[in-house]
Write an enzyme that holds these catalytic residues in place. Structure first.
Site, PDB file in Angstrom:
ATOM      1  N   PRO A  62       0.820  -1.222   0.000  1.00 46.52           N
ATOM      2  CA  PRO A  62       0.000   0.000   0.000  1.00 46.52           C
ATOM      3  C   PRO A  62       0.859   1.280   0.000  1.00 46.52           C
ATOM      4  O   PRO A  62       0.544   2.235  -0.692  1.00 46.52           O
ATOM      5  CB  PRO A  62      -0.815  -0.127   1.286  1.00 46.52           C
ATOM      6  CG  PRO A  62      -0.908  -1.603   1.541  1.00 46.52           C
ATOM      7  CD  PRO A  62       0.366  -2.193   1.012  1.00 46.52           C
ATOM      8  N   GLU A  91       4.629  -2.865 -13.401  1.00 50.01           N
ATOM      9  CA  GLU A  91       6.063  -3.214 -13.521  1.00 50.01           C
ATOM     10  C   GLU A  91       6.902  -1.948 -13.603  1.00 50.01           C
ATOM     11  O   GLU A  91       7.901  -1.879 -14.332  1.00 50.01           O
ATOM     12  CB  GLU A  91       6.315  -4.201 -14.671  1.00 50.01           C
ATOM     13  CG  GLU A  91       5.658  -5.547 -14.374  1.00 50.01           C
ATOM     14  CD  GLU A  91       6.295  -6.730 -15.043  1.00 50.01           C
ATOM     15  OE1 GLU A  91       7.483  -6.677 -15.388  1.00 50.01           O
ATOM     16  OE2 GLU A  91       5.589  -7.742 -15.200  1.00 50.01           O
ATOM     17  N   THR A 150       5.968   2.464 -13.281  1.00 46.41           N
ATOM     18  CA  THR A 150       5.277   3.426 -14.147  1.00 46.41           C
ATOM     19  C   THR A 150       6.254   3.898 -15.234  1.00 46.41           C
ATOM     20  O   THR A 150       7.468   3.709 -15.111  1.00 46.41           O
ATOM     21  CB  THR A 150       4.819   4.651 -13.342  1.00 46.41           C
ATOM     22  OG1 THR A 150       5.995   5.331 -12.851  1.00 46.41           O
ATOM     23  CG2 THR A 150       3.923   4.259 -12.169  1.00 46.41           C
TER      24      THR A 150
HETATM   25  C1  LIG Z   1      -3.816  -3.729 -12.118  1.00 42.22           C
HETATM   26  C2  LIG Z   1      -2.499  -3.730 -11.402  1.00 42.22           C
HETATM   27  C3  LIG Z   1      -1.776  -4.897 -11.310  1.00 42.22           C
HETATM   28  C4  LIG Z   1      -0.562  -4.913 -10.622  1.00 42.22           C
HETATM   29  N1  LIG Z   1       0.119  -6.109 -10.460  1.00 42.22           N
HETATM   30  C5  LIG Z   1       1.178  -6.141  -9.613  1.00 42.22           C
HETATM   31  C6  LIG Z   1       1.766  -7.404  -9.249  1.00 42.22           C
HETATM   32  O1  LIG Z   1       1.360  -8.462  -9.724  1.00 42.22           O
HETATM   33  N2  LIG Z   1       2.785  -7.401  -8.352  1.00 42.22           N
HETATM   34  C7  LIG Z   1       3.271  -6.254  -7.782  1.00 42.22           C
HETATM   35  O2  LIG Z   1       4.192  -6.328  -6.980  1.00 42.22           O
HETATM   36  N3  LIG Z   1       2.743  -5.046  -8.112  1.00 42.22           N
HETATM   37  C8  LIG Z   1       1.707  -4.963  -8.995  1.00 42.22           C
HETATM   38  N4  LIG Z   1       1.132  -3.751  -9.317  1.00 42.22           N
HETATM   39  C9  LIG Z   1       1.648  -2.540  -8.690  1.00 42.22           C
HETATM   40  C10 LIG Z   1       2.290  -1.558  -9.658  1.00 42.22           C
HETATM   41  O3  LIG Z   1       3.523  -2.039 -10.073  1.00 42.22           O
HETATM   42  C11 LIG Z   1       2.339  -0.198  -8.943  1.00 42.22           C
HETATM   43  O4  LIG Z   1       1.020   0.310  -8.911  1.00 42.22           O
HETATM   44  C12 LIG Z   1       3.267   0.770  -9.632  1.00 42.22           C
HETATM   45  O5  LIG Z   1       4.593   0.360  -9.481  1.00 42.22           O
HETATM   46  C13 LIG Z   1       3.116   2.197  -9.105  1.00 42.22           C
HETATM   47  O6  LIG Z   1       3.100   2.251  -7.713  1.00 42.22           O
HETATM   48  P1  LIG Z   1       1.961   3.090  -6.970  1.00 42.22           P
HETATM   49  O7  LIG Z   1       0.674   2.612  -7.510  1.00 42.22           O
HETATM   50  O8  LIG Z   1       2.186   2.991  -5.513  1.00 42.22           O
HETATM   51  O9  LIG Z   1       2.169   4.576  -7.461  1.00 42.22           O
HETATM   52  P2  LIG Z   1       3.142   5.677  -6.808  1.00 42.22           P
HETATM   53  O10 LIG Z   1       4.506   5.104  -6.643  1.00 42.22           O
HETATM   54  O11 LIG Z   1       2.469   6.257  -5.623  1.00 42.22           O
HETATM   55  O12 LIG Z   1       3.188   6.744  -7.975  1.00 42.22           O
HETATM   56  C14 LIG Z   1       2.214   7.763  -8.157  1.00 42.22           C
HETATM   57  C15 LIG Z   1       2.700   8.663  -9.297  1.00 42.22           C
HETATM   58  O13 LIG Z   1       3.940   9.285  -8.922  1.00 42.22           O
HETATM   59  C16 LIG Z   1       4.913   9.015  -9.919  1.00 42.22           C
HETATM   60  N5  LIG Z   1       6.228   8.932  -9.276  1.00 42.22           N
HETATM   61  C17 LIG Z   1       6.580   8.202  -8.174  1.00 42.22           C
HETATM   62  N6  LIG Z   1       7.880   8.371  -7.903  1.00 42.22           N
HETATM   63  C18 LIG Z   1       8.373   9.197  -8.859  1.00 42.22           C
HETATM   64  C19 LIG Z   1       9.677   9.761  -9.139  1.00 42.22           C
HETATM   65  N7  LIG Z   1      10.740   9.458  -8.391  1.00 42.22           N
HETATM   66  N8  LIG Z   1       9.806  10.594 -10.187  1.00 42.22           N
HETATM   67  C20 LIG Z   1       8.737  10.882 -10.984  1.00 42.22           C
HETATM   68  N9  LIG Z   1       7.505  10.392 -10.777  1.00 42.22           N
HETATM   69  C21 LIG Z   1       7.328   9.545  -9.738  1.00 42.22           C
HETATM   70  C22 LIG Z   1       4.481   7.714 -10.571  1.00 42.22           C
HETATM   71  O14 LIG Z   1       5.031   7.578 -11.860  1.00 42.22           O
HETATM   72  C23 LIG Z   1       2.972   7.890 -10.594  1.00 42.22           C
HETATM   73  O15 LIG Z   1       2.620   8.660 -11.710  1.00 42.22           O
HETATM   74  C24 LIG Z   1      -0.065  -3.706 -10.050  1.00 42.22           C
HETATM   75  C25 LIG Z   1      -0.796  -2.520 -10.176  1.00 42.22           C
HETATM   76  C26 LIG Z   1      -2.010  -2.529 -10.819  1.00 42.22           C
HETATM   77  C27 LIG Z   1      -2.802  -1.241 -10.879  1.00 42.22           C
END
Ligand SMILES: Cc1cc2nc3c(=O)[nH]c(=O)nc-3n(C[C@H](O)[C@H](O)[C@H](O)COP(=O)(O)OP(=O)(O)OC[C@H]3O[C@@H](n4cnc5c(N)ncnc54)[C@H](O)[C@@H]3O)c2cc1C
Length: 368
Positions: A117, A353, A355
Protein backbone atom coordinates in the site's frame (compact mmCIF):
# COMPACT_ATOMS: atom_id res chain seq x y z
CA UNK A 1 4.48 -21.02 -36.99
CA UNK A 2 4.24 -20.19 -33.30
CA UNK A 3 2.48 -16.90 -34.04
CA UNK A 4 0.00 -18.58 -36.39
CA UNK A 5 -0.73 -21.32 -33.87
CA UNK A 6 -1.29 -18.91 -30.97
CA UNK A 7 -3.33 -16.55 -33.13
CA UNK A 8 -5.66 -19.34 -34.26
CA UNK A 9 -6.09 -20.55 -30.70
CA UNK A 10 -6.68 -17.03 -29.37
CA UNK A 11 -9.21 -16.24 -32.08
CA UNK A 12 -11.08 -19.51 -31.55
CA UNK A 13 -10.98 -19.93 -27.78
CA UNK A 14 -10.07 -16.61 -26.13
CA UNK A 15 -11.45 -13.73 -28.24
CA UNK A 16 -15.07 -14.98 -28.11
CA UNK A 17 -15.09 -14.56 -24.30
CA UNK A 18 -13.10 -11.30 -24.06
CA UNK A 19 -16.11 -8.96 -23.93
CA UNK A 20 -17.93 -11.06 -21.29
CA UNK A 21 -14.78 -11.43 -19.18
CA UNK A 22 -14.49 -7.63 -19.21
CA UNK A 23 -18.18 -6.93 -18.66
CA UNK A 24 -18.50 -9.43 -15.80
CA UNK A 25 -15.00 -8.74 -14.42
CA UNK A 26 -14.44 -12.49 -14.16
CA UNK A 27 -11.34 -14.62 -14.45
CA UNK A 28 -10.85 -15.86 -18.05
CA UNK A 29 -11.10 -19.56 -17.19
CA UNK A 30 -11.68 -20.47 -20.86
CA UNK A 31 -8.35 -18.83 -21.70
CA UNK A 32 -6.52 -20.63 -18.90
CA UNK A 33 -7.98 -23.96 -20.03
CA UNK A 34 -7.10 -23.36 -23.69
CA UNK A 35 -3.58 -22.12 -22.90
CA UNK A 36 -2.89 -25.00 -20.50
CA UNK A 37 -4.23 -27.61 -22.94
CA UNK A 38 -1.79 -26.27 -25.56
CA UNK A 39 1.15 -25.85 -23.18
CA UNK A 40 1.09 -22.07 -23.59
CA UNK A 41 0.26 -21.00 -20.01
CA UNK A 42 3.90 -20.76 -18.85
CA UNK A 43 5.97 -21.29 -21.98
CA UNK A 44 9.16 -19.90 -20.46
CA UNK A 45 9.66 -22.83 -18.05
CA UNK A 46 12.80 -24.76 -19.10
CA UNK A 47 12.39 -28.25 -20.57
CA UNK A 48 14.33 -29.84 -17.70
CA UNK A 49 11.36 -29.04 -15.43
CA UNK A 50 8.82 -30.29 -17.93
CA UNK A 51 8.23 -26.88 -19.52
CA UNK A 52 8.00 -25.85 -23.16
CA UNK A 53 11.42 -24.17 -22.91
CA UNK A 54 10.42 -21.15 -24.99
CA UNK A 55 13.06 -18.45 -25.24
CA UNK A 56 12.31 -14.81 -24.43
CA UNK A 57 11.27 -13.94 -27.99
CA UNK A 58 8.92 -16.91 -28.29
CA UNK A 59 7.40 -15.98 -24.93
CA UNK A 60 6.87 -12.42 -26.18
CA UNK A 61 5.10 -13.70 -29.30
CA UNK A 62 2.75 -15.86 -27.21
CA UNK A 63 1.87 -12.94 -24.91
CA UNK A 64 1.49 -10.54 -27.85
CA UNK A 65 -0.92 -12.83 -29.69
CA UNK A 66 -3.02 -13.57 -26.61
CA UNK A 67 -3.16 -9.83 -25.77
CA UNK A 68 -4.32 -9.07 -29.31
CA UNK A 69 -7.47 -11.02 -28.44
CA UNK A 70 -7.77 -10.38 -24.68
CA UNK A 71 -5.36 -8.37 -22.53
CA UNK A 72 -6.62 -9.94 -19.28
CA UNK A 73 -5.86 -13.43 -20.60
CA UNK A 74 -2.34 -12.44 -21.65
CA UNK A 75 -1.54 -11.93 -17.97
CA UNK A 76 -1.68 -15.71 -17.52
CA UNK A 77 1.57 -16.44 -19.41
CA UNK A 78 3.04 -13.02 -18.50
CA UNK A 79 2.54 -13.22 -14.73
CA UNK A 80 3.48 -16.89 -14.61
CA UNK A 81 6.84 -15.70 -15.93
CA UNK A 82 6.99 -12.68 -13.60
CA UNK A 83 6.18 -14.75 -10.51
CA UNK A 84 8.48 -17.66 -11.26
CA UNK A 85 11.48 -15.90 -12.78
CA UNK A 86 12.95 -15.03 -9.35
CA UNK A 87 13.11 -18.80 -8.66
CA UNK A 88 14.59 -19.52 -12.10
CA UNK A 89 17.17 -16.72 -11.78
CA UNK A 90 18.21 -17.14 -8.15
CA UNK A 91 16.55 -20.20 -6.58
CA UNK A 92 18.24 -23.42 -5.51
CA UNK A 93 17.93 -26.47 -7.75
CA UNK A 94 15.52 -28.05 -5.24
CA UNK A 95 13.30 -24.97 -5.28
CA UNK A 96 13.28 -24.93 -9.09
CA UNK A 97 12.30 -28.59 -9.27
CA UNK A 98 9.67 -28.21 -6.59
CA UNK A 99 7.91 -25.22 -8.13
CA UNK A 100 8.67 -25.15 -11.85
CA UNK A 101 7.36 -28.67 -12.36
CA UNK A 102 3.76 -28.01 -11.22
CA UNK A 103 3.83 -24.62 -12.96
CA UNK A 104 4.80 -26.28 -16.24
CA UNK A 105 2.15 -28.97 -15.80
CA UNK A 106 -0.57 -26.40 -15.24
CA UNK A 107 -1.13 -27.48 -11.65
CA UNK A 108 -0.53 -24.03 -10.18
CA UNK A 109 0.10 -20.47 -11.35
CA UNK A 110 2.67 -18.05 -9.91
CA UNK A 111 2.22 -14.46 -8.71
CA UNK A 112 4.77 -11.79 -7.86
CA UNK A 113 4.43 -9.83 -4.62
CA UNK A 114 6.60 -6.73 -4.51
CA UNK A 115 4.22 -3.75 -4.15
CA UNK A 116 2.58 -2.66 -0.92
CA UNK A 117 0.00 0.00 0.00
CA UNK A 118 2.78 2.50 0.87
CA UNK A 119 5.57 1.11 -1.33
CA UNK A 120 4.91 1.36 -5.08
CA UNK A 121 7.53 3.19 -7.15
CA UNK A 122 9.71 3.15 -4.04
CA UNK A 123 9.43 -0.62 -3.67
CA UNK A 124 12.45 -0.79 -1.36
CA UNK A 125 10.36 1.09 1.21
CA UNK A 126 8.34 -2.08 1.85
CA UNK A 127 7.28 -3.01 5.38
CA UNK A 128 6.46 -6.72 5.06
CA UNK A 129 8.82 -8.52 7.43
CA UNK A 130 10.32 -11.97 7.61
CA UNK A 131 11.83 -13.02 10.94
CA UNK A 132 13.95 -16.13 11.35
CA UNK A 133 12.77 -18.72 13.85
CA UNK A 134 15.03 -21.78 13.85
CA UNK A 135 14.53 -23.61 10.55
CA UNK A 136 11.64 -21.35 9.62
CA UNK A 137 10.88 -17.81 8.54
CA UNK A 138 7.77 -16.06 9.81
CA UNK A 139 6.24 -13.51 7.43
CA UNK A 140 3.93 -10.66 8.34
CA UNK A 141 2.63 -7.85 6.14
CA UNK A 142 0.37 -6.74 3.31
CA UNK A 143 1.18 -6.95 -0.40
CA UNK A 144 -1.02 -4.85 -2.67
CA UNK A 145 -2.06 -4.99 -6.34
CA UNK A 146 -1.10 -8.60 -6.78
CA UNK A 147 -2.09 -9.90 -10.18
CA UNK A 148 -3.83 -13.29 -10.16
CA UNK A 149 -3.85 -13.32 -6.35
CA UNK A 150 -6.27 -15.91 -5.05
CA UNK A 151 -6.07 -17.85 -8.32
CA UNK A 152 -2.34 -18.58 -8.14
CA UNK A 153 -1.04 -21.41 -5.98
CA UNK A 154 2.45 -19.90 -5.59
CA UNK A 155 3.67 -16.42 -4.62
CA UNK A 156 7.13 -14.93 -4.79
CA UNK A 157 7.14 -12.56 -1.81
CA UNK A 158 9.77 -9.92 -1.15
CA UNK A 159 10.13 -9.13 2.57
CA UNK A 160 12.48 -7.21 4.86
CA UNK A 161 14.86 -9.49 6.75
CA UNK A 162 17.19 -6.70 7.93
CA UNK A 163 15.54 -3.28 8.34
CA UNK A 164 18.92 -1.53 8.80
CA UNK A 165 20.01 -2.29 5.23
CA UNK A 166 17.11 -1.02 3.10
CA UNK A 167 17.23 -2.73 -0.35
CA UNK A 168 20.10 -5.01 0.77
CA UNK A 169 18.02 -6.15 3.73
CA UNK A 170 15.24 -7.57 1.55
CA UNK A 171 14.92 -11.30 0.82
CA UNK A 172 12.66 -13.27 -1.51
CA UNK A 173 10.55 -16.30 -0.56
CA UNK A 174 8.10 -18.71 -2.13
CA UNK A 175 4.80 -18.65 -0.26
CA UNK A 176 2.01 -21.08 -1.08
CA UNK A 177 -1.67 -20.22 -1.13
CA UNK A 178 -2.30 -23.10 1.28
CA UNK A 179 0.24 -21.87 3.87
CA UNK A 180 -1.49 -21.07 7.12
CA UNK A 181 -1.94 -17.30 7.56
CA UNK A 182 -2.23 -16.45 3.85
CA UNK A 183 -5.45 -14.69 2.80
CA UNK A 184 -6.65 -12.31 0.10
CA UNK A 185 -8.53 -9.01 -0.16
CA UNK A 186 -11.54 -8.31 -2.36
CA UNK A 187 -10.77 -7.94 -6.09
CA UNK A 188 -9.94 -4.32 -7.03
CA UNK A 189 -12.54 -2.59 -9.21
CA UNK A 190 -10.42 -1.47 -12.12
CA UNK A 191 -10.60 0.65 -15.29
CA UNK A 192 -9.34 -2.20 -17.46
CA UNK A 193 -7.88 -5.73 -17.49
CA UNK A 194 -11.02 -6.51 -15.53
CA UNK A 195 -10.65 -10.24 -16.12
CA UNK A 196 -7.34 -10.31 -14.30
CA UNK A 197 -7.93 -10.48 -10.55
CA UNK A 198 -5.90 -7.89 -8.61
CA UNK A 199 -6.05 -8.33 -4.85
CA UNK A 200 -4.20 -7.70 -1.65
CA UNK A 201 -2.29 -10.61 -0.16
CA UNK A 202 -2.28 -10.74 3.64
CA UNK A 203 0.52 -12.53 5.42
CA UNK A 204 -0.39 -13.15 9.05
CA UNK A 205 2.33 -15.08 10.89
CA UNK A 206 2.99 -17.24 7.82
CA UNK A 207 5.58 -19.79 8.95
CA UNK A 208 7.55 -21.32 6.09
CA UNK A 209 10.59 -23.62 5.98
CA UNK A 210 13.92 -21.79 5.59
CA UNK A 211 14.60 -23.53 2.27
CA UNK A 212 11.78 -21.53 0.70
CA UNK A 213 14.09 -18.52 0.60
CA UNK A 214 15.04 -17.69 -2.99
CA UNK A 215 18.81 -17.23 -3.17
CA UNK A 216 20.82 -15.85 -0.25
CA UNK A 217 19.47 -13.63 2.51
CA UNK A 218 19.54 -9.97 1.46
CA UNK A 219 19.48 -10.65 -2.29
CA UNK A 220 15.70 -10.50 -2.74
CA UNK A 221 15.50 -6.93 -3.98
CA UNK A 222 18.30 -7.45 -6.50
CA UNK A 223 16.49 -10.58 -7.74
CA UNK A 224 13.21 -8.65 -7.95
CA UNK A 225 14.83 -5.91 -10.06
CA UNK A 226 16.69 -8.40 -12.27
CA UNK A 227 13.38 -10.15 -12.85
CA UNK A 228 11.79 -6.89 -14.00
CA UNK A 229 14.63 -6.31 -16.49
CA UNK A 230 13.38 -9.44 -18.27
CA UNK A 231 9.65 -9.20 -17.67
CA UNK A 232 9.15 -5.56 -18.64
CA UNK A 233 9.63 -6.93 -22.13
CA UNK A 234 6.59 -9.13 -21.61
CA UNK A 235 4.57 -6.03 -20.70
CA UNK A 236 5.85 -4.43 -23.89
CA UNK A 237 4.56 -7.54 -25.67
CA UNK A 238 1.18 -7.19 -23.99
CA UNK A 239 1.00 -3.52 -25.03
CA UNK A 240 2.00 -4.43 -28.56
CA UNK A 241 -0.71 -7.08 -28.79
CA UNK A 242 -3.40 -4.73 -27.49
CA UNK A 243 -2.34 -2.08 -30.03
CA UNK A 244 -2.30 -4.59 -32.89
CA UNK A 245 -5.75 -5.83 -31.93
CA UNK A 246 -7.09 -2.27 -32.02
CA UNK A 247 -5.46 -1.49 -35.38
CA UNK A 248 -6.74 -4.72 -36.93
CA UNK A 249 -10.27 -4.01 -35.76
CA UNK A 250 -10.19 -0.37 -36.93
CA UNK A 251 -8.73 -1.38 -40.32
CA UNK A 252 -11.72 -3.62 -40.97
CA UNK A 253 -14.26 -1.12 -39.67
CA UNK A 254 -13.19 1.78 -41.91
CA UNK A 255 -13.72 -0.39 -45.01
CA UNK A 256 -17.31 -1.11 -43.97
CA UNK A 257 -18.41 2.23 -42.56
CA UNK A 258 -19.75 4.60 -45.22
CA UNK A 259 -20.12 8.37 -44.90
CA UNK A 260 -20.48 10.94 -47.69
CA UNK A 261 -21.32 8.05 -50.00
CA UNK A 262 -18.09 6.10 -49.66
CA UNK A 263 -16.15 3.97 -47.19
CA UNK A 264 -14.41 6.24 -44.67
CA UNK A 265 -11.21 4.32 -45.56
CA UNK A 266 -11.21 6.33 -48.81
CA UNK A 267 -10.52 9.56 -46.93
CA UNK A 268 -6.87 10.49 -46.74
CA UNK A 269 -7.32 11.81 -43.19
CA UNK A 270 -8.31 8.29 -42.11
CA UNK A 271 -5.53 6.64 -44.13
CA UNK A 272 -2.91 8.86 -42.49
CA UNK A 273 -4.15 7.89 -39.02
CA UNK A 274 -3.90 4.19 -39.90
CA UNK A 275 -0.43 4.69 -41.36
CA UNK A 276 0.76 6.40 -38.16
CA UNK A 277 -0.75 3.67 -36.00
CA UNK A 278 0.93 0.91 -38.02
CA UNK A 279 4.24 2.79 -38.04
CA UNK A 280 4.25 3.21 -34.27
CA UNK A 281 3.30 -0.44 -33.69
CA UNK A 282 6.09 -1.62 -35.95
CA UNK A 283 8.64 0.56 -34.13
CA UNK A 284 7.40 -0.82 -30.79
CA UNK A 285 7.60 -4.37 -32.14
CA UNK A 286 11.20 -3.98 -33.32
CA UNK A 287 12.26 -2.50 -29.98
CA UNK A 288 10.44 -5.25 -28.05
CA UNK A 289 11.86 -8.12 -30.10
CA UNK A 290 15.38 -6.67 -29.94
CA UNK A 291 15.00 -6.37 -26.15
CA UNK A 292 13.75 -9.97 -26.00
CA UNK A 293 16.89 -11.12 -27.79
CA UNK A 294 18.95 -9.16 -25.27
CA UNK A 295 17.01 -10.79 -22.43
CA UNK A 296 17.76 -14.21 -23.85
CA UNK A 297 21.47 -13.43 -24.23
CA UNK A 298 21.69 -11.53 -20.93
CA UNK A 299 23.29 -8.53 -22.66
CA UNK A 300 24.84 -5.83 -20.51
CA UNK A 301 22.43 -3.16 -21.76
CA UNK A 302 19.30 -5.20 -20.95
CA UNK A 303 18.18 -2.85 -18.14
CA UNK A 304 17.98 0.13 -20.51
CA UNK A 305 16.47 -1.85 -23.37
CA UNK A 306 13.81 -3.57 -21.26
CA UNK A 307 12.70 -0.25 -19.77
CA UNK A 308 12.75 1.41 -23.20
CA UNK A 309 10.66 -1.35 -24.79
CA UNK A 310 8.06 -1.28 -22.00
CA UNK A 311 7.86 2.51 -21.91
CA UNK A 312 7.70 2.96 -25.69
CA UNK A 313 5.32 0.09 -26.44
CA UNK A 314 2.91 1.07 -23.67
CA UNK A 315 2.81 4.70 -24.82
CA UNK A 316 2.17 3.41 -28.36
CA UNK A 317 -0.62 1.16 -27.09
CA UNK A 318 -2.33 4.11 -25.41
CA UNK A 319 -2.03 6.29 -28.54
CA UNK A 320 -3.09 3.59 -30.97
CA UNK A 321 -6.08 2.39 -28.96
CA UNK A 322 -7.25 6.00 -28.48
CA UNK A 323 -6.97 6.53 -32.24
CA UNK A 324 -8.86 3.29 -32.87
CA UNK A 325 -11.76 4.58 -30.77
CA UNK A 326 -11.62 7.79 -32.81
CA UNK A 327 -11.75 5.85 -36.09
CA UNK A 328 -14.97 4.15 -34.98
CA UNK A 329 -16.53 7.49 -34.01
CA UNK A 330 -19.47 7.22 -31.59
CA UNK A 331 -19.56 3.44 -32.04
CA UNK A 332 -16.00 3.23 -30.79
CA UNK A 333 -17.09 4.81 -27.53
CA UNK A 334 -19.50 1.98 -26.74
CA UNK A 335 -19.04 -1.53 -25.39
CA UNK A 336 -20.66 -2.91 -28.53
CA UNK A 337 -17.22 -2.71 -30.13
CA UNK A 338 -13.92 -4.02 -28.69
CA UNK A 339 -11.73 -0.93 -29.12
CA UNK A 340 -13.20 0.78 -26.05
CA UNK A 341 -12.07 -2.21 -23.94
CA UNK A 342 -8.67 -2.17 -25.61
CA UNK A 343 -8.21 1.52 -24.77
CA UNK A 344 -9.03 0.85 -21.11
CA UNK A 345 -6.78 -2.21 -21.06
CA UNK A 346 -3.87 -0.33 -22.66
CA UNK A 347 -3.67 2.18 -19.79
CA UNK A 348 -2.34 -0.32 -17.25
CA UNK A 349 0.72 -1.06 -19.40
CA UNK A 350 1.93 2.49 -18.65
CA UNK A 351 1.59 1.84 -14.91
CA UNK A 352 2.62 -1.64 -13.78
CA UNK A 353 6.06 -3.21 -13.52
CA UNK A 354 7.12 0.37 -12.86
CA UNK A 355 5.28 3.43 -14.15
CA UNK A 356 6.61 5.03 -17.30
CA UNK A 357 8.09 7.78 -15.12
CA UNK A 358 10.02 5.05 -13.31
CA UNK A 359 11.09 3.55 -16.66
CA UNK A 360 12.54 6.94 -17.57
CA UNK A 361 14.45 7.01 -14.27
CA UNK A 362 15.77 3.51 -15.04
CA UNK A 363 16.77 4.53 -18.59
CA UNK A 364 18.44 7.75 -17.41
CA UNK A 365 20.53 5.77 -14.92
CA UNK A 366 21.53 3.25 -17.58
CA UNK A 367 22.05 5.37 -20.69
CA UNK A 368 23.72 3.43 -23.48
C1 LIG B 1 -3.82 -3.73 -12.12
C2 LIG B 1 -2.50 -3.73 -11.40
C3 LIG B 1 -1.78 -4.90 -11.31
C4 LIG B 1 -0.56 -4.91 -10.62
N1 LIG B 1 0.12 -6.11 -10.46
C5 LIG B 1 1.18 -6.14 -9.61
C6 LIG B 1 1.77 -7.40 -9.25
O1 LIG B 1 1.36 -8.46 -9.72
N2 LIG B 1 2.79 -7.40 -8.35
C7 LIG B 1 3.27 -6.25 -7.78
O2 LIG B 1 4.19 -6.33 -6.98
N3 LIG B 1 2.74 -5.05 -8.11
C8 LIG B 1 1.71 -4.96 -8.99
N4 LIG B 1 1.13 -3.75 -9.32
C9 LIG B 1 1.65 -2.54 -8.69
C10 LIG B 1 2.29 -1.56 -9.66
O3 LIG B 1 3.52 -2.04 -10.07
C11 LIG B 1 2.34 -0.20 -8.94
O4 LIG B 1 1.02 0.31 -8.91
C12 LIG B 1 3.27 0.77 -9.63
O5 LIG B 1 4.59 0.36 -9.48
C13 LIG B 1 3.12 2.20 -9.11
O6 LIG B 1 3.10 2.25 -7.71
P1 LIG B 1 1.96 3.09 -6.97
O7 LIG B 1 0.67 2.61 -7.51
O8 LIG B 1 2.19 2.99 -5.51
O9 LIG B 1 2.17 4.58 -7.46
P2 LIG B 1 3.14 5.68 -6.81
O10 LIG B 1 4.51 5.10 -6.64
O11 LIG B 1 2.47 6.26 -5.62
O12 LIG B 1 3.19 6.74 -7.97
C14 LIG B 1 2.21 7.76 -8.16
C15 LIG B 1 2.70 8.66 -9.30
O13 LIG B 1 3.94 9.29 -8.92
C16 LIG B 1 4.91 9.02 -9.92
N5 LIG B 1 6.23 8.93 -9.28
C17 LIG B 1 6.58 8.20 -8.17
N6 LIG B 1 7.88 8.37 -7.90
C18 LIG B 1 8.37 9.20 -8.86
C19 LIG B 1 9.68 9.76 -9.14
N7 LIG B 1 10.74 9.46 -8.39
N8 LIG B 1 9.81 10.59 -10.19
C20 LIG B 1 8.74 10.88 -10.98
N9 LIG B 1 7.51 10.39 -10.78
C21 LIG B 1 7.33 9.55 -9.74
C22 LIG B 1 4.48 7.71 -10.57
O14 LIG B 1 5.03 7.58 -11.86
C23 LIG B 1 2.97 7.89 -10.59
O15 LIG B 1 2.62 8.66 -11.71
C24 LIG B 1 -0.06 -3.71 -10.05
C25 LIG B 1 -0.80 -2.52 -10.18
C26 LIG B 1 -2.01 -2.53 -10.82
C27 LIG B 1 -2.80 -1.24 -10.88
Amino acid sequence: MLRDAVRSLAEAKIAPHAAAVDEEARFPQEALDALTANDLHAVHVPEEYGGAGADALATVIVIEEVARACASSSLIPAVNKLGSLPVILSGSEELKKKYMTPLAKGDGMFSYCLSEPDAGSDAAGMKTKAVRDGDFWVLNGVKRWITNAGVSEYYTVMAVTDPTKRSKGISAFVVEKSDEGVSFGAPEKKLGIKGSPTREVYLDNVRIPADRMIGAEGTGFATAMKTLDHTRITIAAQALGIAQGALDYAKGYVQERKQFGKPIADFQGIQFMLADMAMKIEAARQLTYAAAAKSERGDADLTFQGAAAKCFASDVAMEVTTDAVQLLGGYGYTRDYPVERMMRDAKITQIYEGTNQVQRIVMARNLP
